[in-house]
Enzyme design. Structure first.
Site, short mmCIF file in Angstrom:
data_model
loop_
_atom_site.label_atom_id
_atom_site.label_comp_id
_atom_site.label_asym_id
_atom_site.label_seq_id
_atom_site.Cartn_x
_atom_site.Cartn_y
_atom_site.Cartn_z
N LYS A 76 -8.56 -3.95 10.98
CA LYS A 76 -7.80 -5.13 10.54
C LYS A 76 -6.31 -4.98 10.88
O LYS A 76 -5.69 -5.90 11.40
CB LYS A 76 -8.00 -5.31 9.03
CG LYS A 76 -7.33 -6.52 8.44
CD LYS A 76 -7.99 -6.96 7.15
CE LYS A 76 -7.61 -6.11 5.96
NZ LYS A 76 -6.21 -6.30 5.52
N SER A 77 -5.75 -3.82 10.59
CA SER A 77 -4.32 -3.61 10.86
C SER A 77 -4.01 -3.76 12.35
O SER A 77 -3.03 -4.40 12.73
CB SER A 77 -3.90 -2.20 10.42
OG SER A 77 -4.01 -2.07 9.03
N SER A 119 5.07 1.84 2.94
CA SER A 119 4.24 0.68 3.28
C SER A 119 4.39 0.34 4.75
O SER A 119 5.50 0.07 5.23
CB SER A 119 4.67 -0.53 2.43
OG SER A 119 4.24 -1.72 3.05
N ASP A 136 -6.34 2.04 1.01
CA ASP A 136 -7.37 1.00 0.86
C ASP A 136 -8.73 1.57 0.47
O ASP A 136 -9.67 0.82 0.18
CB ASP A 136 -7.50 0.21 2.17
CG ASP A 136 -6.23 -0.60 2.45
OD1 ASP A 136 -5.53 -0.94 1.49
OD2 ASP A 136 -5.96 -0.88 3.62
N LYS A 155 -2.10 -4.93 -4.75
CA LYS A 155 -2.95 -5.29 -3.60
C LYS A 155 -3.56 -6.67 -3.87
O LYS A 155 -3.07 -7.41 -4.71
CB LYS A 155 -4.01 -4.22 -3.38
CG LYS A 155 -3.43 -2.87 -2.93
CD LYS A 155 -2.84 -2.95 -1.53
CE LYS A 155 -2.21 -1.65 -1.10
NZ LYS A 155 -1.43 -1.79 0.13
C1 S3P Z 1 -1.65 -2.61 6.04
C2 S3P Z 1 -0.98 -1.72 5.27
C3 S3P Z 1 -1.39 -1.36 3.90
C4 S3P Z 1 -2.82 -1.74 3.61
C5 S3P Z 1 -3.17 -3.10 4.10
C6 S3P Z 1 -2.90 -3.23 5.59
C7 S3P Z 1 -1.11 -2.93 7.37
O1 S3P Z 1 -0.53 -2.02 3.03
O2 S3P Z 1 -3.07 -1.66 2.23
O3 S3P Z 1 -4.54 -3.35 3.87
O4 S3P Z 1 -1.85 -3.48 8.21
O5 S3P Z 1 0.07 -2.64 7.62
P1 S3P Z 1 0.87 -1.36 2.66
O6 S3P Z 1 1.42 -0.84 3.91
O7 S3P Z 1 1.73 -2.43 2.10
O8 S3P Z 1 0.52 -0.28 1.68
#
Ligand code: S3P
Length: 445
Positions: A30-31, A178, A331, A358
């Site tokens: 997803k990221s 984050s 996550d 979250k």
């Molecule tokens: C993500 C970063 C995480 C994660 C989220 C996706 C990203 O959040 O929990 O599901 O794609 O950068 P944080 O970086 O705010 O912890």
């Protein structure tokens, strides 16, 4: 006996006692999917994306970009997605509100992307969950660079208005580890009039750094920086369209890893899983638990490490986690809570207060839902204390609209005695649209 599985549009019933066998290829990370769309949009020329996650969250990112004039082909399972980049300053002012749906990544990265679009105005909004999530962690450092973002609760909550401005460079020390905050600031830095440095308290996932470099941005990272891991982006370099290959999401694989360890007689191969070290905290914890996990066929695909994971049931030991490990598995904590219930000894999760902001307050929601299944566990300010050796009972539970809770409860249901009814199970579609189909198939073996 047929599969112990029945579902309608929004709820699902599962029975414990079955098995789980076969191979599964989890959908794209997803990221990485969000980033491929975003960076492709502001690159010059075409970006092709193989393995893009065709789920609600990346679809939200694509819809926002399309309404700013970016051509993006249909996003469907198995298709190669083509993004026609408009260049660093080519995004048009949208006529409509940018709807980020349930996706925190979409909203936070949009804030960074749009803050520096001088003379353009944008409004970002999302669903009821996203409207409750803190955005000042991005809006405030962007203001230090000259950004102008306003919204409810002093600019902390959506809907948010972004008045595009010329941004200046600067050094931001962020109090949260984050990747969303870091990535938003890096995006802003691409068009600022000086370099932007981001220092974080612990290293968060580094997909943005890897992919921005591949697109031609000038970036230098120092994961061992004296004040904390840091990254500097130099503005001005044009991005060039790339061929991106998205590996499978380890955060989706995590449900099968734990299911494979807990369900008697299970034998699972999870193929093509992204193994970026900033994401593999779950593998470290499973190792701590003495899980007999095998990683095979390790390779590098388009700048990200990838492998296949093999898992079988085992007697598990408890774990104790906190500190810099947390961003590497942030996550996966809901599913680790399910694993902890079956382990020998008491597991402790600390330094995880981020879970409270979250998609839901995941500490409270997991404690509440697992208690409904008969579990005893303690919720602390920043974590959970989970005695092991517990047998769960089938019950009526609820995802409370959170995709990762829905899938964690599914795994809990597989090892519970009797039937579990999961309300709002369709939340899984936010990150794993085929989860229930994959589960059905693996149960049939
Ligand atoms: C993500 C970063 C995480 C994660 C989220 C996706 C990203 O959040 O929990 O599901 O794609 O950068 P944080 O970086 O705010 O912890």
């Amino acid at each position: 006996m047929g599969p112990a599985f029945a579902s309608d549009m929004s709820s699902t019933s599962l029975s414990g006692g079955g098995s789980l066998r076969g191979s599964v290829r989890v959908p794209g990370d997803k990221s990485i999917s969000h980033r491929a769309l975003l960076f492709g949009a502001i690159a010059e020329g075409e970006t092709t994306i193989e393995g893009l996650l065709p789920a609600e969250d990346p679809l939200s990112t694509a819809a926002c970009l399309r309404s700013m004039g970016v051509g993006i082909s249909a996003i469907e399972a198995g298709s190669i997605v083509r993004v026609q980049g408009v260049g660093l300053d080519g995004l048009k002012e949208p006529k409509e509100i940018l709807n980020c749906g349930n996706s925190g990544t979409t909203m936070r990265l949009m804030l960074g992307l749009l803050a520096g679009r001088a003379d353009r105005h944008f409004v970002v909004d999302g669903d009821a969950s996203l409207r409750q999530r803190p955005m000042a962690r991005v809006a405030r450092p962007l203001a230090e660079l000259g950004g102008d973002i306003s919204g409810r609760e002093g600019g902390n909550k959506a809907p948010l208005a972004i008045r595009g401005k010329e941004l200046k460079g600067g050094c931001i020390t962020t109090p949260v580890a984050s990747a969303q905050v870091k990535s938003a600031l890096l995006l802003a830095g691409l068009t600022a009039n000086g370099p932007v440095t981001v220092i974080e308290p612990a290293l968060s996932r580094d997909h943005s750094e890897r992919m921005l470099r591949a697109f031609g941005a000038e970036l230098s990272s120092n994961p061992q920086g004296e004040k904390g891991p840091s990254v500097v982006v130099q503005p001005g370099s044009a991005l060039r369209g790339q061929q991106v290959v998205v590996p499978g999401d380890i955060s989706s694989a995590a449900f099968w890893l734990v299911a494979g360890l807990l369900v008697p007689g299970a034998e699972l191969t999870i193929e093509n899983v992204g193994l970026n070290p900033t994401r593999t905290g779950i593998l470290d914890v499973l190792e701590m638990m003495q899980a007999p996990l095998k990683v095979q066929n390790q390779r590098d695909v388009a700048g990200e490490p990838v492998g296949d994971l093999l898992v079988k049931p085992a007697e598990l030991k408890s774990f104790s986690i906190g500190g810099e490990l947390i961003p590497r598995l942030v996550d996966e904590i809901p599913i680790l809570a399910v694993a902890a219930l079956a382990a020998e000894g008491t597991s402790i999760i600390a330094d995880a207060a981020e879970l409270r902001v979250k998609e839901t307050d995941r500490l409270a929601v997991m404690a509440r839902q697992l208690r409904a299944m008969g579990a005893e566990l303690e919720e602390t300010d920043d974590g959970l204390v989970i005695p092991g050796g517990q047998r769960l009972q089938g019950a009526d539970v609820d995802s409370e609209t959170d995709h990762r809770v829905a899938m964690s409860l599914a795994v809990a249901a597989l090892v519970a005695e009797g039937e579990t009814h999961i309300a709002r199970a369709d939340a899984a579609a936010v990150s794993y649209p085929t989860f229930w189909d994959d589960l059905d198939r693996l149960q049939r073996g």
